[in-house]
Each structure stands twice: as structure tokens, then as C-alpha cells.
Design an enzyme around this catalytic site. Structure first.
Site, PDB file in Angstrom:
ATOM      1  N   LYS A 201       0.730  -1.168  -0.073  1.00 43.08           N
ATOM      2  CA  LYS A 201       0.002   0.147  -0.101  1.00 43.08           C
ATOM      3  C   LYS A 201       0.893   1.372   0.213  1.00 43.08           C
ATOM      4  O   LYS A 201       0.579   2.342  -0.959  1.00 43.08           O
ATOM      5  CB  LYS A 201      -1.021  -0.046   1.243  1.00 43.08           C
ATOM      6  CG  LYS A 201      -1.818   1.149   1.439  1.00 43.08           C
ATOM      7  CD  LYS A 201      -2.741   1.112   2.657  1.00 43.08           C
ATOM      8  CE  LYS A 201      -3.249   2.278   2.925  1.00 43.08           C
ATOM      9  NZ  LYS A 201      -4.001   2.335   4.117  1.00 43.08           N
ATOM     10  N   GLU A 207      11.004  -4.427   3.722  1.00 44.90           N
ATOM     11  CA  GLU A 207      11.018  -5.969   3.330  1.00 44.90           C
ATOM     12  C   GLU A 207      10.637  -6.106   1.774  1.00 44.90           C
ATOM     13  O   GLU A 207      11.084  -6.809   1.075  1.00 44.90           O
ATOM     14  CB  GLU A 207       9.969  -6.519   4.215  1.00 44.90           C
ATOM     15  CG  GLU A 207      10.397  -6.842   5.572  1.00 44.90           C
ATOM     16  CD  GLU A 207       9.972  -5.671   6.407  1.00 44.90           C
ATOM     17  OE1 GLU A 207       9.745  -4.507   6.136  1.00 44.90           O
ATOM     18  OE2 GLU A 207      10.004  -6.034   7.821  1.00 44.90           O
ATOM     19  N   GLY A 263      -4.336  -1.797   5.723  1.00 45.45           N
ATOM     20  CA  GLY A 263      -3.538  -3.004   5.053  1.00 45.45           C
ATOM     21  C   GLY A 263      -4.188  -4.237   5.345  1.00 45.45           C
ATOM     22  O   GLY A 263      -4.621  -5.134   4.746  1.00 45.45           O
ATOM     23  N   ARG A 264      -4.556  -4.502   6.770  1.00 43.03           N
ATOM     24  CA  ARG A 264      -5.034  -5.757   7.487  1.00 43.03           C
ATOM     25  C   ARG A 264      -6.692  -6.078   7.053  1.00 43.03           C
ATOM     26  O   ARG A 264      -7.009  -7.008   7.344  1.00 43.03           O
ATOM     27  CB  ARG A 264      -4.566  -5.955   8.877  1.00 43.03           C
ATOM     28  CG  ARG A 264      -5.356  -4.526   9.664  1.00 43.03           C
ATOM     29  CD  ARG A 264      -4.593  -4.781  10.897  1.00 43.03           C
ATOM     30  NE  ARG A 264      -5.214  -3.304  11.831  1.00 43.03           N
ATOM     31  CZ  ARG A 264      -4.271  -2.409  11.818  1.00 43.03           C
ATOM     32  NH1 ARG A 264      -3.238  -2.262  11.199  1.00 43.03           N
ATOM     33  NH2 ARG A 264      -4.656  -1.300  12.471  1.00 43.03           N
ATOM     34  N   GLU A 349      -3.014  -6.253  15.690  1.00 41.85           N
ATOM     35  CA  GLU A 349      -2.381  -4.977  15.215  1.00 41.85           C
ATOM     36  C   GLU A 349      -3.468  -3.977  15.244  1.00 41.85           C
ATOM     37  O   GLU A 349      -3.240  -2.555  15.430  1.00 41.85           O
ATOM     38  CB  GLU A 349      -1.847  -5.057  13.587  1.00 41.85           C
ATOM     39  CG  GLU A 349      -0.996  -3.830  13.159  1.00 41.85           C
ATOM     40  CD  GLU A 349      -0.531  -4.047  12.024  1.00 41.85           C
ATOM     41  OE1 GLU A 349      -1.030  -4.017  10.845  1.00 41.85           O
ATOM     42  OE2 GLU A 349       0.900  -4.204  11.941  1.00 41.85           O
ATOM     43  N   HIS A 380      -1.792 -32.061  18.757  1.00 38.32           N
ATOM     44  CA  HIS A 380      -0.705 -32.494  19.325  1.00 38.32           C
ATOM     45  C   HIS A 380       0.609 -31.863  19.648  1.00 38.32           C
ATOM     46  O   HIS A 380       1.617 -32.143  19.582  1.00 38.32           O
ATOM     47  CB  HIS A 380      -0.293 -33.593  18.173  1.00 38.32           C
ATOM     48  CG  HIS A 380      -1.376 -34.731  18.073  1.00 38.32           C
ATOM     49  ND1 HIS A 380      -1.416 -35.772  18.760  1.00 38.32           N
ATOM     50  CD2 HIS A 380      -2.569 -34.599  17.236  1.00 38.32           C
ATOM     51  CE1 HIS A 380      -2.353 -36.462  18.498  1.00 38.32           C
ATOM     52  NE2 HIS A 380      -3.037 -35.723  17.572  1.00 38.32           N
ATOM     53  N   LYS A 497      10.428   0.072  12.943  1.00 35.63           N
ATOM     54  CA  LYS A 497      10.945   0.316  11.574  1.00 35.63           C
ATOM     55  C   LYS A 497      11.860   1.237  11.479  1.00 35.63           C
ATOM     56  O   LYS A 497      12.896   1.207  10.753  1.00 35.63           O
ATOM     57  CB  LYS A 497       9.498   0.742  10.820  1.00 35.63           C
ATOM     58  CG  LYS A 497       8.673  -0.288  10.202  1.00 35.63           C
ATOM     59  CD  LYS A 497       7.616   0.298   9.388  1.00 35.63           C
ATOM     60  CE  LYS A 497       6.514  -0.663   8.913  1.00 35.63           C
ATOM     61  NZ  LYS A 497       5.418   0.059   8.309  1.00 35.63           N
TER      62      LYS A 497
HETATM   63  O1  F6P Z   1       3.223  -3.776   9.784  1.00 40.06           O
HETATM   64  C1  F6P Z   1       2.955  -2.611   9.520  1.00 40.06           C
HETATM   65  C2  F6P Z   1       2.230  -2.473   8.393  1.00 40.06           C
HETATM   66  O2  F6P Z   1       2.051  -1.060   8.161  1.00 40.06           O
HETATM   67  C3  F6P Z   1       0.924  -3.230   8.338  1.00 40.06           C
HETATM   68  O3  F6P Z   1      -0.230  -2.340   8.920  1.00 40.06           O
HETATM   69  C4  F6P Z   1       0.722  -3.461   6.907  1.00 40.06           C
HETATM   70  O4  F6P Z   1      -0.252  -4.246   6.686  1.00 40.06           O
HETATM   71  C5  F6P Z   1       2.071  -3.928   6.328  1.00 40.06           C
HETATM   72  O5  F6P Z   1       2.916  -2.918   7.334  1.00 40.06           O
HETATM   73  C6  F6P Z   1       2.566  -3.744   5.084  1.00 40.06           C
HETATM   74  O6  F6P Z   1       2.448  -2.261   4.491  1.00 40.06           O
HETATM   75  P1  F6P Z   1       2.425  -2.020   3.237  1.00 40.06           P
HETATM   76  O7  F6P Z   1       1.232  -2.775   2.394  1.00 40.06           O
HETATM   77  O8  F6P Z   1       2.343  -0.425   2.981  1.00 40.06           O
HETATM   78  O9  F6P Z   1       3.791  -2.722   2.636  1.00 40.06           O
END
Ligand code: F6P
Length: 533
Positions: A201, A207, A263-264, A349, A380, A497
Site C-alpha cells: 500500500k 521488506e 492494510g489488514r 495490530e 498434538h 521500523k
Molecule cells: O506492519 C505495519 C504495516 O504497516 C501493516 O499495517 C501493513 O499491512 C504492512 O506494514 C505492510 O504495509 P504496506 O502494504 O504499505 O507495504
């Protein structure tokens, strides 16, 4: 702003909880002939049984009264009508508009419709083999690169809908910045037939950008730079199209999401492009329809019969009045194996917070620790603690009456019989948790009285998955609304972060990283010694 603990109903619930803390679930279940009728609800194909919770009808009435006292219905109305419910980020949270293209806000409805159509058309091209790579071969593997909400929803739904997938298209998911993640996927893939979906987003998540660059490097090594390989092998899903473009992704390959989708909460958007490609737009539409059916239920059903509201209120009861600090999500469905992980983000979150929307510290607990696993495997591993541990962990069991058979590798009878054993295990576990075996002695004794909810579906299909997703989204909203916290931001995550970026810098410095606590500084030194830096 009113502190929930100062309300009349909170006080009444506190008093009432002293009765339920010493109640016996076995007696509650056996002595009240109307209990099942009072505490079981149905919506669509889902049957939701709260009768194994440590509640009575009176508890539910009081919880509903708490919801009324804290204006829950108005808050639900605000959510759907696009009010700024995400106060800290000054945004609405319109994930429900993703599955209701006739959104009351015409601008929103239109962009949702257009984008869904674009994603559908694109997924049909890939599915039909008409979308070819630079060497003319059809795409056979789609790799989603994303993390958090840009990973957990798609990976969960893709697994959950296994019987509906087009088998000639493989889906892979890369989330971790650990190079082992992307390496383990790439070395099995053919660049000529691979497409990457860069799913972010913000398009700033370290990452995802790092993995995206690695993927582009991998494509360049094989396909060269002369042809415009990005246009054939890379697409992006983002609310930050200019950042995607600056990575070289052509505009036509960029699918939009919007800042008003958290995002979630984004599973019903183009964030699930990989799922749309693998199950097809018609099945994806069924997922949206299932979610929309729960939205309608949430929006228009009285609080006392509103299933996500009751899920949220009972979770609050368990957390704040019975004092249970954990919640387990147990899916008796192999295909739903990622659902607990998906819900960990959705619940924790969203509601793992201690400041209210007015900036004051809460005076009560908020989100429990959500953990989970897939039945029967979890039986288990950690079920021992669920049955006999010193901590009581309220649980949700999710199970389906019919199995998801997708091949003829096994005779149907064998498949059905095996599925029956799965269901028997699910029912047995919730019964054992509730009733226990106090007649046994010594260490064989299990006290029971461990509450659970069972969600029994007919079959795990796209519509049902959409229903499940929306049930939990609205459960989470309900909890945040009662607790007066903003379920749509994630400020806590930002701190780490920012620090990661500065520590990354320090890892290769020979000196000058003194601005750390003693432990971090020592870890940096040992790291440098062992890497020979
Ligand atoms: O973990 C923080 C966060 O902002 C989440 O809320 C989100 O889903 C994730 O990182 C990934 O964010 P993006 O879609 O902006 O890469």
C-alpha cells in the site's frame, strides 16, 4: 470522552462476573433448556454457537446494554458512511465499500468498480495464457511480494480456496526480508514464465522493496535489460503509484488501493490479485458477496442478534470481566491453516493498544494475545495447555460439515470418512474443554470450564470465506469501539521500523554507534566481530 469502565453497564457486568467466575459450564449446558436457542445464531451458511462460553442470556443482555450505552450502533453507522473513524490518520475505514460497489459515496463506489474490473480483466488474461512473458511463453507462476496485510490475506485466501484454484497457475508468496525466503522460491522458478506482484500500500515497506529489487535483479540476469521485461513480468498493487513507477513499473501495470483501506482490512481489494488470478474473478466476486452479506448483517441487525457484535462483546467479557488474557483460533480445516496467522494481525495490530482516541491511557485491558493453529495438528502440540494449563484460553473452533475434495486421488468414501474423524475431533475438543473429566483423579483430572465458540459452516467455499473474513473484521471493530481505541492505525509498529533503518546503518560502522543501550551495542560489536567487519 467517557471511559468505558465508568459506565453503568461496565459496573453491572463487573458485579455479574462474580457469578459467572464460579459457574460450571457443565451445569449451564445441562440445566438450561433454552440455552442453545438463546446462544446460537445463524447467518448465511454459518452456524455460530456461543453456548460453550461462560455466559448466560443475562450476560448477553448486559453486554448488549454496554454496547448501547457506548453508542455502538452509531459507531457502526459511522464506519459504513465513511466518517473519519481512523482519527490519528484522519481517514475513513471503508473496507466494506470494497465489496459493495453501490457505496453511498459515489466517488468511492466508482473507483472500486473500475479497479475490480481492471483486476478481473488482467486475471483473465493471465489465466487464459494470453498474457505472455518477454519470450512469448505464458505466465505459469505468480509470486506475491508483500508483507503484513499485503501478504497474510492473499496467502490465507489462496490456501483456503485450494479446490477452486486453476492448477496450471502456481502461486508463491514472499514476505520476509530474510533472503532465504525469496531465494527458496526463486531457485525453483523459470524467469520466462514468472510474474511478480509487488504488493505494498505504501510502497515504502523495507521488506517488500528489498525483495522487489531482488526479484527485478533476478529477472534482469535472465531476461536482460533490452526488452521491456518489467511490463510483462512485474505488476504492482499500491496506493503510491509514483513510487512504483520510479521502480520502473509501467502505469498500466499498477493496480490501485486507497488510503481509506487499512492494510489488514484489504483482502477484498486488488491486494488479493494473486488470489483472483488463481481462483478466477467469478470466485473472487463470491468472496466479496459473502463479505458483503455479513456487512449487511452487521449494519442492520439488532445488537442482541448481531453475530460479529456478539463475538466482540463476548471477547470483551472474556478479556475484561473474566480476566482471560489470551484467545485461541483453532481451524479444523487444513485449507484454512493460515487463518489464525491472518487473524493475529487483524486482531492484535488493530486492538493491541493502550491509548484511546482522545490520547488518554485506557484503564482496562485491550486485545488478548491471539494465537492459533490448525486442528488436528494443534491437538498434538499446544492443546495440552488448553486442557490442563494454569491459564484459561477462550477459543474459537471453525469447522465445516462437508469436506473440500478437489481431486480423485482418494475414493470419495475414504475422503468423507476421514473428514468425519476431523469433525469428531473438533466437537470432542470443545466438549472436553467445557466439561473436563473431574471424575478422573490425579494428573488425569481436567477441570473443564474452558470456554469456546464453535463456528460451523457447510463447506469452505469463496462465499463462506468472505463471510468469515467480515465476521472477524467487524468483531475487531466492535471491540475497538467499546474500548474507545482506534483499530485502524499501528503506531507501535513504526517505532521498530525507524530503528531498524538506523541500526542497519550501524551494522557496518567501525565506530560511532554509541547511541544505543548497552545490550544493543554489545550485540552490534559481537555481530561485527563474527562477520569479520
Ligand atoms: O506492519 C505495519 C504495516 O504497516 C501493516 O499495517 C501493513 O499491512 C504492512 O506494514 C505492510 O504495509 P504496506 O502494504 O504499505 O507495504
Amino acid at each position: 470522552m467517557i471511559d468505558p469502565t465508568d459506565t453503568q453497564q461496565w459496573k453491572e457486568l463487573s458485579e455479574h462476573s462474580s457469578l459467572l467466575k464460579v459457574a460450571s459450564l457443565e451445569e449451564l449446558l445441562n440445566d438450561d433448556s433454552s440455552r442453545i436457542e438463546d446462544l446460537s445464531f445463524e447467518v448465511g451458511s454459518l452456524h455460530v454457537d456461543f453456548s460453550k462460553q461462560l455466559v448466560t442470556k443475562d450476560t448477553i443482555n448486559k453486554l448488549v446494554a454496554l454496547g448501547k450505552e457506548l453508542n455502538l450502533s452509531d459507531k457502526i453507522h459511522d464506519l459504513f458512511s465513511g466518517e473519519i473513524v481512523n482519527i490519528s490518520e484522519n481517514r475513513p475505514a471503508l473496507h466494506t465499500a470494497l465489496r459493495f460497489s453501490e457505496s453511498s459515496d459515489e466517488g468511492v463506489g466508482e473507483v472500486v468498480r473500475d479497479e475490480l474490473e481492471r483486476a478481473s480483466d488482467f486475471s483473465l488474461l493471465v489465466r487464459s495464457g494470453k498474457w505472455v512473458g518477454t519470450t512469448g511463453k505464458p505466465i505459469t507462476t505468480v509470486v506475491n511480494i508483500g508483507i503484513g496485510g499485503s501478504h497474510l490475506g492473499p496467502v490465507m485466501a489462496n490456501a483456503a480456496l485450494r479446490p477452486f484454484r486453476k492448477n496450471s497457475i502456481k502461486s508463491e508468496f514472499v514476505s520476509n526480508i530474510d533472503p532465504a525466503d525469496i531465494d527458496s522460491k526463486l531457485h525453483l522458478l523459470d524467469p520466462e514464465t514468472t510474474m511478480f506482484i509487488l504488493n505494498s500500500k505504501s510502497f515504502t515497506t523495507a521488506e517488500t522493496i528489498t525483495n522487489a529489487e531482488a526479484a527485478i535483479q533476478w529477472l534482469t540476469n535472465s531476461l536482460g535489460t533490452e526488452k521491456d521485461f518489467l511490463a510483462r513480468h512485474v505488476v504492482a498493487v499500491t496506493a503510491n503509484s509514483s513510487a512504483a513507477e520510479s521502480l520502473g513499473i509501467p502505469k498500466e501495470n499498477i493496480f490501485a488501493i486507497w488510503d481509506w483501506v487499512g492494510g489488514r482490512f484489504s483482502i477484498c481489494s486488488s491486494v488479493s490479485l494473486a488470489v483472483m488470478i488463481s481462483v478466477g474473478p467469478e470466485n473472487f466476486q463470491l468472496l466479496l458477496d459473502g463479505a458483503n452479506s455479513i456487512d449487511e448483517h452487521f449494519k442492520s441487525t439488532d445488537l442482541s442478534e448481531n453475530i460479529p457484535v456478539l463475538m466482540g462483546l463476548i471477547a470483551i467479557w472474556n478479556r475484561n470481566f473474566l480476566g482471560f488474557g489470551n484467545h485461541a483460533l483453532l481451524s479444523y480445516s487444513q485449507d484454512l491453516r493460515y487463518f489464525p496467522l491472518y487473524l493475529e494481525q487483524l486482531e492484535m495490530e488493530s486492538n493491541g493498544k493502550q491509548f484511546r482516541v482522545d490520547g488518554e491511557r485506557v484503564t482496562h485491558h485491550t486485545s488478548p494475545v491471539v494465537l492459533g493453529g490448525v486442528g488436528t495438528d494443534a491437538q498434538h502440540s499446544f492443546f495440552q495447555l488448553l486442557h490442563q494449563g494454569t491459564t484459561t484460553i477462550p477459543s474459537d473452533f471453525i469447522v465445516f460439515c462437508k469436506p473440500s475434495m478437489s481431486s480423485d486421488a482418494l475414493p470419495e468414501d475414504t475422503f468423507l470418512k476421514q473428514h468425519e474423524v476431523l469433525v469428531a475431533n473438533c466437537f470432542a475438543q470443545s466438549k472436553a474443554l467445557a466439561i473436563g473429566s473431574s471424575r478422573k483423579s490425579g494428573e488425569k483430572r481436567s477441570d473443564g470450564n474452558r470456554p469456546s465458540t464453535t463456528i460451523l459452516g457447510t463447506r469452505l467455499d469463496p462465499y463462506t470465506l468472505g463471510q468469515l473474513v467480515a465476521l472477524y473484521e467487524h468483531k475487531v471493530f466492535t471491540m475497538g469501539a467499546i474500548w474507545q481505541i482506534n483499530s485502524f492505525d499501528q503506531e507501535g509498529v513504526q517505532i521498530g521500523k525507524t530503528l531498524a533503518a538506523s541500526i542497519e546503518n550501524d551494522l557496518s560502522l567501525s565506530e560511532g554507534f554509541l547511541d544505543h543501550d548497552a545490550s544493543t551495542q554489545s550485540l552490534l560489536s559481537i555481530y561485527q566481530q563474527r562477520r569479520g567487519l
